[in-house]
Design a protein around this motif. Structure first.
Motif, PDB file in Angstrom:
ATOM      1  N   ASN A 128       0.847  -1.197   0.000  1.00 46.14           N
ATOM      2  CA  ASN A 128       0.000   0.000   0.000  1.00 46.14           C
ATOM      3  C   ASN A 128       0.881   1.246   0.000  1.00 46.14           C
ATOM      4  OD1 ASN A 128       1.008   0.178   2.576  1.00 46.14           O
ATOM      5  ND2 ASN A 128      -0.946   0.099   3.624  1.00 46.14           N
ATOM      6  N   SER A 129       0.259   2.379  -0.253  1.00 56.34           N
ATOM      7  CA  SER A 129       0.916   3.680  -0.116  1.00 56.34           C
ATOM      8  C   SER A 129       2.101   3.882  -1.049  1.00 56.34           C
ATOM      9  CB  SER A 129       1.373   3.910   1.332  1.00 56.34           C
ATOM     10  OG  SER A 129       0.329   3.664   2.229  1.00 56.34           O
ATOM     11  N   ASN A 130       2.211   3.080  -2.121  1.00 53.52           N
ATOM     12  CA  ASN A 130       3.300   3.196  -3.093  1.00 53.52           C
ATOM     13  C   ASN A 130       4.671   2.943  -2.482  1.00 53.52           C
ATOM     14  OD1 ASN A 130       1.389   3.986  -5.076  1.00 53.52           O
ATOM     15  ND2 ASN A 130       1.514   6.099  -4.352  1.00 53.52           N
ATOM     16  N   THR A 131       4.705   2.223  -1.379  1.00 54.86           N
ATOM     17  CA  THR A 131       5.965   1.859  -0.748  1.00 54.86           C
ATOM     18  C   THR A 131       5.693   0.696   0.192  1.00 54.86           C
ATOM     19  OG1 THR A 131       7.896   2.718   0.444  1.00 54.86           O
ATOM     20  CG2 THR A 131       5.726   3.434   1.227  1.00 54.86           C
ATOM     21  N   PHE A 132       6.722   0.249   0.894  1.00 52.49           N
ATOM     22  CA  PHE A 132       6.544  -0.750   1.950  1.00 52.49           C
ATOM     23  C   PHE A 132       6.495   0.020   3.264  1.00 52.49           C
ATOM     24  CE2 PHE A 132       8.142  -3.321  -1.498  1.00 52.49           C
ATOM     25  CZ  PHE A 132       7.425  -4.513  -1.370  1.00 52.49           C
ATOM     26  N   SER A 133       5.295   0.395   3.648  1.00 51.84           N
ATOM     27  CA  SER A 133       5.129   1.336   4.751  1.00 51.84           C
ATOM     28  C   SER A 133       5.486   0.751   6.106  1.00 51.84           C
ATOM     29  CB  SER A 133       3.682   1.852   4.781  1.00 51.84           C
ATOM     30  OG  SER A 133       2.761   0.775   4.859  1.00 51.84           O
ATOM     31  N   ALA A 134       5.579  -0.578   6.224  1.00 45.56           N
ATOM     32  CA  ALA A 134       5.994  -1.171   7.489  1.00 45.56           C
ATOM     33  C   ALA A 134       7.513  -1.226   7.612  1.00 45.56           C
ATOM     34  CB  ALA A 134       5.411  -2.574   7.638  1.00 45.56           C
ATOM     35  N   THR A 135       8.216  -1.216   6.481  1.00 46.08           N
ATOM     36  CA  THR A 135       9.683  -1.278   6.500  1.00 46.08           C
ATOM     37  C   THR A 135      10.308   0.110   6.504  1.00 46.08           C
ATOM     38  OG1 THR A 135       9.765  -3.424   5.395  1.00 46.08           O
ATOM     39  CG2 THR A 135      11.705  -2.016   5.175  1.00 46.08           C
ATOM     40  N   TYR A 136       9.769   0.992   5.673  1.00 43.57           N
ATOM     41  CA  TYR A 136      10.367   2.315   5.513  1.00 43.57           C
ATOM     42  C   TYR A 136       9.567   3.366   6.285  1.00 43.57           C
ATOM     43  CZ  TYR A 136      12.767  -0.117   1.737  1.00 43.57           C
ATOM     44  OH  TYR A 136      13.506  -1.013   1.012  1.00 43.57           O
ATOM     45  N   ASP A 137      10.242   4.421   6.662  1.00 42.83           N
ATOM     46  CA  ASP A 137       9.633   5.495   7.441  1.00 42.83           C
ATOM     47  C   ASP A 137       8.722   6.328   6.539  1.00 42.83           C
ATOM     48  OD1 ASP A 137       9.135   7.874   8.923  1.00 42.83           O
ATOM     49  OD2 ASP A 137      10.910   7.471  10.132  1.00 42.83           O
ATOM     50  N   VAL A 138       7.433   6.365   6.867  1.00 43.67           N
ATOM     51  CA  VAL A 138       6.474   7.117   6.059  1.00 43.67           C
ATOM     52  C   VAL A 138       5.984   8.377   6.760  1.00 43.67           C
ATOM     53  CG1 VAL A 138       5.677   5.092   4.795  1.00 43.67           C
ATOM     54  CG2 VAL A 138       4.543   5.719   6.930  1.00 43.67           C
ATOM     55  N   LEU A 139       6.454   8.632   7.972  1.00 39.89           N
ATOM     56  CA  LEU A 139       5.982   9.797   8.726  1.00 39.89           C
ATOM     57  C   LEU A 139       6.804  11.047   8.457  1.00 39.89           C
ATOM     58  CD1 LEU A 139       5.105   8.374  12.257  1.00 39.89           C
ATOM     59  CD2 LEU A 139       3.538   9.176  10.488  1.00 39.89           C
ATOM     60  N   GLY A 140       8.016  10.887   7.929  1.00 43.71           N
ATOM     61  CA  GLY A 140       8.911  12.028   7.884  1.00 43.71           C
ATOM     62  C   GLY A 140       9.465  12.271   9.279  1.00 43.71           C
ATOM     63  N   PRO A 141      10.026  13.436   9.555  1.00 40.64           N
ATOM     64  CA  PRO A 141      10.518  13.717  10.908  1.00 40.64           C
ATOM     65  C   PRO A 141       9.386  13.603  11.936  1.00 40.64           C
ATOM     66  CG  PRO A 141      11.331  15.345   9.353  1.00 40.64           C
ATOM     67  CD  PRO A 141      10.306  14.532   8.620  1.00 40.64           C
TER      68      PRO A 141
END
Length: 1009
Positions: A986-999
């Motif tokens: 989902n979300s055009n990425t692997f949102s559980a592996t990579y940081d999707v919140l930003g700072p």
């Protein structure tokens, strides 16, 4: 964690968090401690590598939910379904996935005992673990069934809680992400005290957590659009968005034709104004229909059908991707969560030798999911004189009715209708996104109750030389989880179909042509559904631990005991949902079942040599567990382990371990509801089978499995391209079995005081992995008739045929139930280090001296291989270093983190670096490693690699006084954006592996009274 425990942990080779304490010198006397992975206290080593994460690390990471911290460990693989970024139905839980084998194959303990499970999958919801009560977390990665029983295939996560507390402590924390400033609030209040002149202690802790929601639309830089791979105009694309679609000249590929591979905006073909297809294209042999198309403005109608303007007055051919509906903005990127939790720990010394203890838990978790509005795309009947259509479109529908042949049955949920030529009903596939009903919502309300009661009894010694320092422990635990899933803004298929037809002289309730859904239509078709799940787990255990007898090198330690467990779960779906009438959410079937097991276990630690040249200590260890299951597919089974711990000098030690572990199938795998699935398949006994496969051997198996001889390889065996199969639970499943090998070395060199290093090799092989038999219907057919060719095999026994014709059809369908069909294997190296040292400089106004703590933990992944069907051993998916639809979450070759903390008096400043290595799409990696001739060229795939990611986190902790502490920081301080891929869940990425919140900023305070 005490200084003694830290020293012991150093010998175990753990990756310790940055702590203020210094590591004791190597000549300090070490007390015996119990470390996860063994029940025997010891001062030298534990049988398997253990990673210890202290309370300080949790605080400095800013994580208020423990699953995020666990997912960042290099020994774990992110769990997409068990994280705050899941947004799936059902969902709303958090879990841990050690070594990438899945959450069902590791075991979660609290104080060494099993915790509550949340459903038929028998997994612990980490949302029920209070992070601020955790004293430390010990993680063993490797089979531990001999010590802890079923499920510990890839290891154990053991949360050690603070259970001896005096006073009152309040802790509050707020987290805010920089892009949206969405808050997460977490408040804990802990109170405890001694009673009966210090013989007893009770701790009561309450927690409140409120996590705000973030949608994909809120993080528009990378998540707003539904992206897909495509050919774009050169220079029009970007790393965080889509390019302008480009159509290469005829006969040329994308690059050769002047374009470039990239992302384009896509989405769903079921769109708000409706897309109507499943009908002949313009230009066919039906002149009257072509004339009607032309008059209605559909003279260029293609296979995608037509759509309407907002008013529903004008139709035009539908095009892609311009007309497609963007699914992204409505979906949650971070799910909202609200939690209330109460925990109580107590113990009481009845005598100097008998202590009773109690643990009580209650939590209420509410987690919401939000999805794009419901779509329905299905063959639908319309009146040819539908009053909402223009006269020209009414003529199109009339000609479509006259073009029908024979009688067609149309099923809409629970309703069935028929249509024939000229009956005034036109059959058209209506694909519409019902935005007027609103986004789909799913609310999980989960209540968890758990109690543990037990006794520790110091039995003393039978004699100085036999059965000494005996301790008897017994306990009973009961846990129950009640989950209610409320599904909102779905649509009833049968009500929708009824609302699209005239009722006598009354116009249809719903006008789905254009943007014309009325309030009356919404009321008529909208439907909610409610599912409920109840899961219980009981455990009773009694054990004796002590010293068996002395040998020249020391005392032989032992532990032995008995255990009983009973697990049950019931899933009751909403009647509308179970019937298949609900569009918007997947149907569910009832599940009910229970399992129980009686076990005997034992463990030995045998000193072999001590205080010899180059042999500071040599110990052997072994463990066993005999389990008798209530399941016919398992019966009784043994698990066992054995290994050696060798400390050559005070500077260097070695260890090696072998473990046989099992996982008994869970309630869902055993008793999950049977679901009839109709799909495209080729029967090897029919005329549809390739001519080269119509051999004498296949003919013999066909006859042996019930095909009349005269019908073999004829059309009578398979008159249709599709037929049914039943999928679901199988009460005859056997256990999964694994073999784990670990070898390692631990370095604590005297010439570098404060330095601890460990290097450990691991290899885990799992056989009998549970999944659908044969990997699916077609594979099962192929295995029976073309590969195994044994009518008595499980694959052939799964095929049922009509005894008259040999057909596979209702009620004679294939039984593709769960089976022990696959294999998994992984291997690699874990590296961990910790270095603490003093510095002769400090910080003005605080101190003239300071100290540094440096800790690092990395994993090198050498192999991750899945064999979907063990009967096809040559078909293996080698996934190390890859990502994608076959291999799942990114599995980088290198992954890890390093923390550097500077301690100056009451101030601690800390920097953490998190590293996730580069990965390549499995669309290329898997077929290439299989040696497939069909391996695509790497440059023919849009963005085939995800670059290595580096995250930097900064935090601080300051003790203003003994009663006030303030901490805070920022994670992903440099705003490293996630890599974009269309192959993520989902979300055009692997949102559980990579940081999707930003700072993400966090600030908290602890006050003690």
């Amino acid at each position: 964690m005490s200084g003694t425990a830290i020293a012991a942990a150093a010998f175990v080779g753990v990756a310790l968090p940055a702590l203020a304490q210094s590591t004791p010198a190597s000549n300090d006397v070490l007390e015996e401690v119990v470390v996860t992975g063994s029940r025997i206290p010891r001062a030298f080593s534990a049988p398997t590598p253990v990673n210890v994460v202290g309370a300080e690390e949790v605080k400095l990471s800013g994580n208020v939910n423990i699953e995020k911290m666990l997912a960042q460990l290099p020994q774990a693989v992110a769990s997409q379904l068990g994280s705050a970024t899941s947004n799936t139905v059902p969902g709303g839980f958090a879990d841990v996935n050690l070594r990438g084998f899945g959450a069902t194959r590791n075991l979660v303990l609290v104080n060494g005992r099993r915790f509550a499970i949340y459903g038929p999958e028998q997994v612990t919801d980490l949302n029920t673990i209070p992070s601020t009560l955790i004293a430390r977390t010990e993680i063993v990665t490797g089979g531990s069934s001999a010590v802890y029983g079923s499920d510990a295939i890839t290891g154990v996560v053991n949360f050690i809680m603070r259970d001896d507390f005096e006073g009152v402590e309040a802790r509050a924390q707020i987290n805010l992400d920089q892009p949206t400033t969405t808050p997460t609030y977490n408040v804990d209040i802990t109170a405890g005290g001694n009673f009966a002149n210090g013989r007893g202690n009770v701790v009561v802790a309450g927690n409140f957590l409120d996590r705000g929601a973030i949608t994909r639309g809120d993080r528009g830089s990378f998540a707003y659009d539904s992206l897909s791979d495509g050919c774009v105009v050169k220079g029009s694309g970007s790393a965080n968005g889509a390019g302008t679609p480009f159509t290469p000249p005829a006969g040329q590929g994308c690059v050769a034709g002047g374009g470039e591979l990239g992302f384009i905006r896509g989405g769903s073909g079921d769109i708000p104004n409706g897309r109507f297809s499943g009908i002949p294209s313009f230009g066919g042999s039906n002149a009257a229909l072509n004339a009607a198309y032309t008059a209605a403005g559909l003279g260029s109608l293609g296979s995608r059908g037509f759509t309407f303007n907002d008013g529903g007055t004008t139709a035009r051919p539908a095009i892609t991707p311009q007309d497609d509906f963007n699914l992204g903005p409505d979906n949650y990127l971070i799910q909202p969560q609200r939690r209330v939790m109460l925990n109580s720990f107590g113990h009481y010394d009845f005598t100097d030798k008998i202590r009773g203890f109690m643990e009580l838990h209650y939590s209420n978790n509410v987690v919401d999911a939000r999805l794009a509005p419901t779509n329905v795309g299905a063959p639908t009947l319309f009146n040819v004189n539908n009053p909402y259509l223009s006269p020209a479109m009414q003529e199109v529908f009339r000609q479509l009715d006259l073009a029908e042949t024979g009688t067609t049955t149309v099923t809409s949920g629970t309703a069935t209708r028929t249509t024939t030529r000229g009956d005034g009903l036109a059959l058209v596939t209506a694909g519409r996104r019902y935005v007027e009903v609103g986004p789909r919502r799913a609310t999980e309300r989960r209540n968890t109750y758990r109690g543990a009661w037990g006794f520790d009894w110091d039995l003393g010694s039978a004699s100085e030389d036999f059965l000494s320092d005996l301790n008897f422990n017994t306990y009973y635990t009961y846990a129950r989880t009640e989950n209610t899933l409320l599904l909102q803004n779905a649509i009833s298929r049968s009500r929708l179909q009824a609302s699209l037809l005239s009722n006598g002289s009354t116009a249809p309730v719903c006008n789905i042509f254009g943007a014309n859904i009325s309030a009356a239509c919404r009321t008529a078709i909208a439907i909610n559904a409610t599912n409920s799940t109840v899961a219980t787990q009981q455990t009773a255990q009694a054990s004796v631990t002590g010293k068996l007898f002395p040998v020249p090198a020391g005392d032989v330690g032992f532990s032995t005991g008995v255990e009983w467990r009973d697990t049950s779960a019931t899933f009751t779906p909403d009647s509308f949902l179970a019937s298949g009438d609900v569009a918007g959410f997947n149907p569910g079937l009832p599940t009910r079942g229970s399992t129980s097991v009686k076990e005997v276990f034992g463990e030995l630690n045998i000193p072999l040599l001590r205080d010899l040249p180059m042999v500071d200590a040599l110990e052997a260890n072994g463990a066993f567990r005999y389990s008798d299951y209530s399941l016919s597919g398992i019966g009784s089974v043994w698990t066992y382990s054995g290994g050696l711990d060798y400390r050559a000098t005070s500077d260097i030690a070695f260890r090696g371990q072998y473990q046989r572990a099992i996982r008994a199938p869970n309630v869902n795998e055993l008793f999950g509801g049977i679901n009839r699935v109709v799909s495209v398949a080729t029967d090897p006994c029919s005329s549809r089978a390739p001519a080269a496969q119509q051999t004498a051997a296949v003919r013999a198996i066909c006859a042996a499995t019930g095909v009349p001889t005269a019908n073999i390889f004829t059309a009578a065996v398979q008159p249709n391209t599709i037929f049914g199969a039943d999928f679901g639970g199988n009460p005859n499943l056997r256990e999964e079995r694994s073999d784990t090998y670990t070898f390692g070395t631990i370095l604590t060199p005297e010439f570098v005081p404060g330095l601890n290093l460990s290097v450990d090799y691991f290899k885990i092989k799992l056989d009998g992995a549970i999944s659908a038999l044969g990997g699916g219907l077609q594979n099962t057919l192929n295995l029976c008739y073309n590969v195994i060719q044994d009518a008595g095999s499980e694959f052939c026994r799964a095929i049922n045929r009509n005894p008259t014709t040999g057909e596979i059809n209702d009620p004679y369908v294939a039984k593709i139930l769960n089976a022990n069909t696959g294999r998994l294997q992984t291997s690699g190296i874990d590296l961990a280090a910790r270095y603490s040292f003093a510095a002769d400089f400090g910080f003005p106004g605080l101190s003239d001296v300071s100290s540094f703590d440096i800790s690092t933990s990395y994993t090198f992944l050498d192999d991750f291989t899945s064999t979907p069907v063990a009967a096809f051993p040559n078909i293996q998916n080698h996934c190390e270093g890859s990502f994608g639809p076959t291999c799942g979450q990114p599995l980088p070759v290198w992954r890890g983190s390093t923390r550097v903390s500077w301690n100056v008096d009451a101030l601690q400043l800390s920097v953490r670096h998190r590293y996730v290595g580069k990965v390549t799409t499995d669309r290329y990696i898997v077929p290439k490693r299989q040696g497939s001739a069909a391996t695509p060229a790497l440059d023919s795939i849009a963005y085939p690699t995800l670059a290595a990611q580096n995250y930097f986190d900064v935090s601080f902790n300051y003790d203003f006084s003994d009663s006030l502490q303030v901490f805070g920081g920022v994670n992903n301080a440099f705003n490293n954006r996630p890599p974009i891929t269309t192959q993520g869940p989902n979300s055009n990425t692997f949102s559980a592996t990579y940081d999707v919140l930003g700072p993400e900023f966090f600030l908290g305070a602890t006050v003690k009274f």
